[in-house]
Each structure stands twice: as C-alpha cells, then as structure tokens.
Design a protein around this motif. Structure first.
Motif, PDB file in Angstrom:
ATOM      1  N   UNK A  24       0.737  -1.289   0.161  1.00 53.96           N
ATOM      2  CA  UNK A  24       0.119   0.033  -0.165  1.00 53.96           C
ATOM      3  C   UNK A  24       0.851   1.288   0.041  1.00 53.96           C
ATOM      4  N   UNK A  25       2.043   1.268   0.672  1.00 55.36           N
ATOM      5  CA  UNK A  25       2.830   2.212   0.636  1.00 55.36           C
ATOM      6  C   UNK A  25       3.616   2.406  -0.832  1.00 55.36           C
ATOM      7  N   UNK A  26       4.244   1.227  -1.324  1.00 48.31           N
ATOM      8  CA  UNK A  26       5.044   1.217  -2.320  1.00 48.31           C
ATOM      9  C   UNK A  26       4.451   1.549  -3.737  1.00 48.31           C
ATOM     10  N   UNK A  27       3.159   1.104  -3.752  1.00 51.88           N
ATOM     11  CA  UNK A  27       2.346   1.481  -5.085  1.00 51.88           C
ATOM     12  C   UNK A  27       2.208   2.823  -5.316  1.00 51.88           C
ATOM     13  N   UNK A  28       2.360   3.680  -4.351  1.00 53.71           N
ATOM     14  CA  UNK A  28       1.994   5.138  -4.434  1.00 53.71           C
ATOM     15  C   UNK A  28       3.590   5.660  -5.394  1.00 53.71           C
ATOM     16  N   UNK A  29       4.433   5.088  -5.375  1.00 60.62           N
ATOM     17  CA  UNK A  29       5.891   5.185  -5.954  1.00 60.62           C
ATOM     18  C   UNK A  29       6.172   4.671  -7.131  1.00 60.62           C
ATOM     19  N   UNK A  30       7.342   5.276  -7.788  1.00 60.77           N
ATOM     20  CA  UNK A  30       7.877   4.785  -8.994  1.00 60.77           C
ATOM     21  C   UNK A  30       8.918   3.616  -8.555  1.00 60.77           C
ATOM     22  N   UNK A  31       8.711   2.462  -9.033  1.00 63.13           N
ATOM     23  CA  UNK A  31       9.646   1.243  -8.502  1.00 63.13           C
ATOM     24  C   UNK A  31      10.616   0.722  -9.478  1.00 63.13           C
ATOM     25  N   UNK A  32      11.913   0.629  -9.135  1.00 64.70           N
ATOM     26  CA  UNK A  32      12.580   0.197 -10.084  1.00 64.70           C
ATOM     27  C   UNK A  32      13.547  -1.176  -9.537  1.00 64.70           C
ATOM     28  N   UNK A  33      13.961  -2.173 -10.208  1.00 63.51           N
ATOM     29  CA  UNK A  33      14.509  -3.245  -9.580  1.00 63.51           C
ATOM     30  C   UNK A  33      15.725  -3.881 -10.602  1.00 63.51           C
ATOM     31  N   UNK A  34      16.684  -4.360  -9.899  1.00 61.71           N
ATOM     32  CA  UNK A  34      17.261  -5.308 -11.066  1.00 61.71           C
ATOM     33  C   UNK A  34      16.515  -6.378 -11.697  1.00 61.71           C
ATOM     34  N   UNK A  35      16.758  -7.009 -12.690  1.00 66.84           N
ATOM     35  CA  UNK A  35      16.180  -7.933 -13.605  1.00 66.84           C
ATOM     36  C   UNK A  35      15.317  -8.963 -12.746  1.00 66.84           C
ATOM     37  N   UNK A  36      16.143  -9.785 -12.006  1.00 64.45           N
ATOM     38  CA  UNK A  36      15.435 -10.994 -11.369  1.00 64.45           C
ATOM     39  C   UNK A  36      14.600 -10.547 -10.249  1.00 64.45           C
ATOM     40  N   UNK A  37      15.051  -9.581  -9.408  1.00 68.86           N
ATOM     41  CA  UNK A  37      14.516  -9.159  -8.295  1.00 68.86           C
ATOM     42  C   UNK A  37      13.191  -8.630  -8.678  1.00 68.86           C
ATOM     43  N   UNK A  38      13.231  -7.760  -9.831  1.00 65.10           N
ATOM     44  CA  UNK A  38      11.846  -6.976 -10.291  1.00 65.10           C
ATOM     45  C   UNK A  38      10.986  -8.326 -10.743  1.00 65.10           C
ATOM     46  N   UNK A  39      11.424  -9.095 -11.427  1.00 64.78           N
ATOM     47  CA  UNK A  39      10.371 -10.102 -11.774  1.00 64.78           C
ATOM     48  C   UNK A  39       9.650 -10.806 -10.823  1.00 64.78           C
ATOM     49  N   UNK A  40      10.547 -11.260  -9.721  1.00 64.67           N
ATOM     50  CA  UNK A  40       9.995 -11.870  -8.534  1.00 64.67           C
ATOM     51  C   UNK A  40       9.011 -10.863  -7.565  1.00 64.67           C
ATOM     52  N   UNK A  41       9.325  -9.719  -7.696  1.00 66.17           N
ATOM     53  CA  UNK A  41       8.596  -8.759  -7.010  1.00 66.17           C
ATOM     54  C   UNK A  41       7.087  -8.782  -7.784  1.00 66.17           C
ATOM     55  N   UNK A  42       7.262  -8.589  -9.064  1.00 61.87           N
ATOM     56  CA  UNK A  42       6.074  -8.414  -9.930  1.00 61.87           C
ATOM     57  C   UNK A  42       4.946  -9.642  -9.964  1.00 61.87           C
ATOM     58  N   UNK A  43       5.690 -10.698  -9.987  1.00 62.12           N
ATOM     59  CA  UNK A  43       5.098 -12.031  -9.628  1.00 62.12           C
ATOM     60  C   UNK A  43       4.506 -12.125  -8.293  1.00 62.12           C
ATOM     61  N   UNK A  44       4.970 -11.809  -7.386  1.00 58.79           N
ATOM     62  CA  UNK A  44       4.688 -11.984  -5.861  1.00 58.79           C
ATOM     63  C   UNK A  44       3.700 -11.073  -5.403  1.00 58.79           C
ATOM     64  N   UNK A  45       3.918  -9.871  -5.626  1.00 60.95           N
ATOM     65  CA  UNK A  45       3.091  -8.761  -5.220  1.00 60.95           C
ATOM     66  C   UNK A  45       2.200  -8.224  -6.225  1.00 60.95           C
ATOM     67  N   UNK A  46       2.344  -8.124  -7.301  1.00 64.75           N
ATOM     68  CA  UNK A  46       1.523  -7.454  -8.382  1.00 64.75           C
ATOM     69  C   UNK A  46       1.834  -6.114  -8.505  1.00 64.75           C
ATOM     70  N   UNK A  47       2.929  -5.687  -7.920  1.00 67.81           N
ATOM     71  CA  UNK A  47       3.272  -4.225  -8.129  1.00 67.81           C
ATOM     72  C   UNK A  47       4.083  -3.929  -9.388  1.00 67.81           C
ATOM     73  N   UNK A  48       3.925  -2.872  -9.888  1.00 65.23           N
ATOM     74  CA  UNK A  48       4.464  -2.481 -11.377  1.00 65.23           C
ATOM     75  C   UNK A  48       5.979  -2.128 -11.301  1.00 65.23           C
ATOM     76  N   UNK A  49       6.869  -2.745 -12.060  1.00 63.02           N
ATOM     77  CA  UNK A  49       8.240  -2.458 -11.513  1.00 63.02           C
ATOM     78  C   UNK A  49       8.920  -2.270 -13.026  1.00 63.02           C
TER      79      UNK A  49
END
Ligand SMILES: O=C(CO)COP(=O)(O)O
Length: 136
Positions: A24-49
């Motif tokens: 609920x906090x993170x979705x208000x911001x622009x999120x960036x990630x390294x490749x595999x971390x970003x994929x795992x976050x997208x799949x696990x949380x549904x956040x846009x990375x």
C-alpha cells in the motif's frame, strides 16, 4: 519518489514478502529493480516494476547511473553478506554513489522497514528539494 529494490538470491523471498507487506505504500511510488528481483516482485506482489538488467549483467550499474543523475530517492538493497558475488565491484560502486549523492540506502530488512515507514510519514520529502536545487 523513485525507489530501487534489489535483492541477492538468498534474500529474494524476503524482498518479495517485504513488498507484499508494504504494497500500500510502495504502489504510490515509481519502483525500479534489477532484473530477477523485479520479476519476482512483480509475480509475488503484483506491483508495477521498471526492470533493469540482472545485477551480474550490469543492473547494479544501471541503478547507479540513476543515482548519479539524482534520479533515485531511496535504495533498498537486501544484500547477502555471507556469500561472495561475482560482481562485487558493481555492488560497492552502487553503495558508494548512494553516499556521494546522499541517497538513503537500506542493506537489510530492519533498516528497510524503518525507511519505508519514514517515506509514509514524509520524512524523505526533502529529496525533491535536493533534486531541483543542488545540481543546477
Ligand atoms: O545481483 C543483484 C544485485 O547485486 C541482483 O540482481 P538480480 O535481481 O537480477 O538477481
């Protein structure tokens, strides 16, 4: 605010759980990630990375470039302090740039939780002033 999320392999599950817990906090911001971390976050949380390359292929350096350009406000980097990484110089360079550019950087879950609550309270709002004034 631009937030970078990075986790070494043995910390990725922790990172995913962290992003679910604070979605609920993170979705208000622009999120960036390294490749595999970003994929795992997208799949696990549904956040846009916004995903960069995988860390060992240059992803840490890509995030470092955004830090150097005053375009990153917070770095959450769950490092594996017990296993050597092939791209250790890139990791050190990223953290060094955080210090050069006064970017808050959390390297473990305990500090990450403090920073995320600080963002929610507005404690890092000074970042926007720095971005506009310091590097003119
Ligand atoms: O190696 C990393 C950070 O140094 C993370 O890269 P990945 O997210 O692609 O695994």
């Amino acid at each position: 605010m631009n937030i970078a999320l990075i986790a070494h392999d043995r910390k990725k599950e922790t990172m995913v759980n962290f992003t679910i817990a604070y979605k609920d906090i993170l979705e208000k911001h622009n999120l960036y990630a390294t490749g595999t971390t970003g994929l795992r976050i997208q799949e696990g949380s549904g956040l846009n990375i916004n995903r960069f390359l995988s860390g060992p292929l240059g992803g840490d350096q890509q995030i470092g470039a955004k830090i150097a350009e005053e375009d990153m406000d917070l770095v959450i980097f769950l490092r594996d302090a017990l296993e050597a990484q092939p791209h250790e110089p890139d990791i050190q360079a990223l953290i060094r740039l955080c210090d050069v550019h006064y970017v808050p950087v959390a390297t473990n879950l305990a500090s990450a939780e403090i920073f995320i609550k600080a963002i929610e309270r507005g404690d890092l709002d000074w970042r926007s002033v720095r971005k506009t004034d310091m590097f003119k």
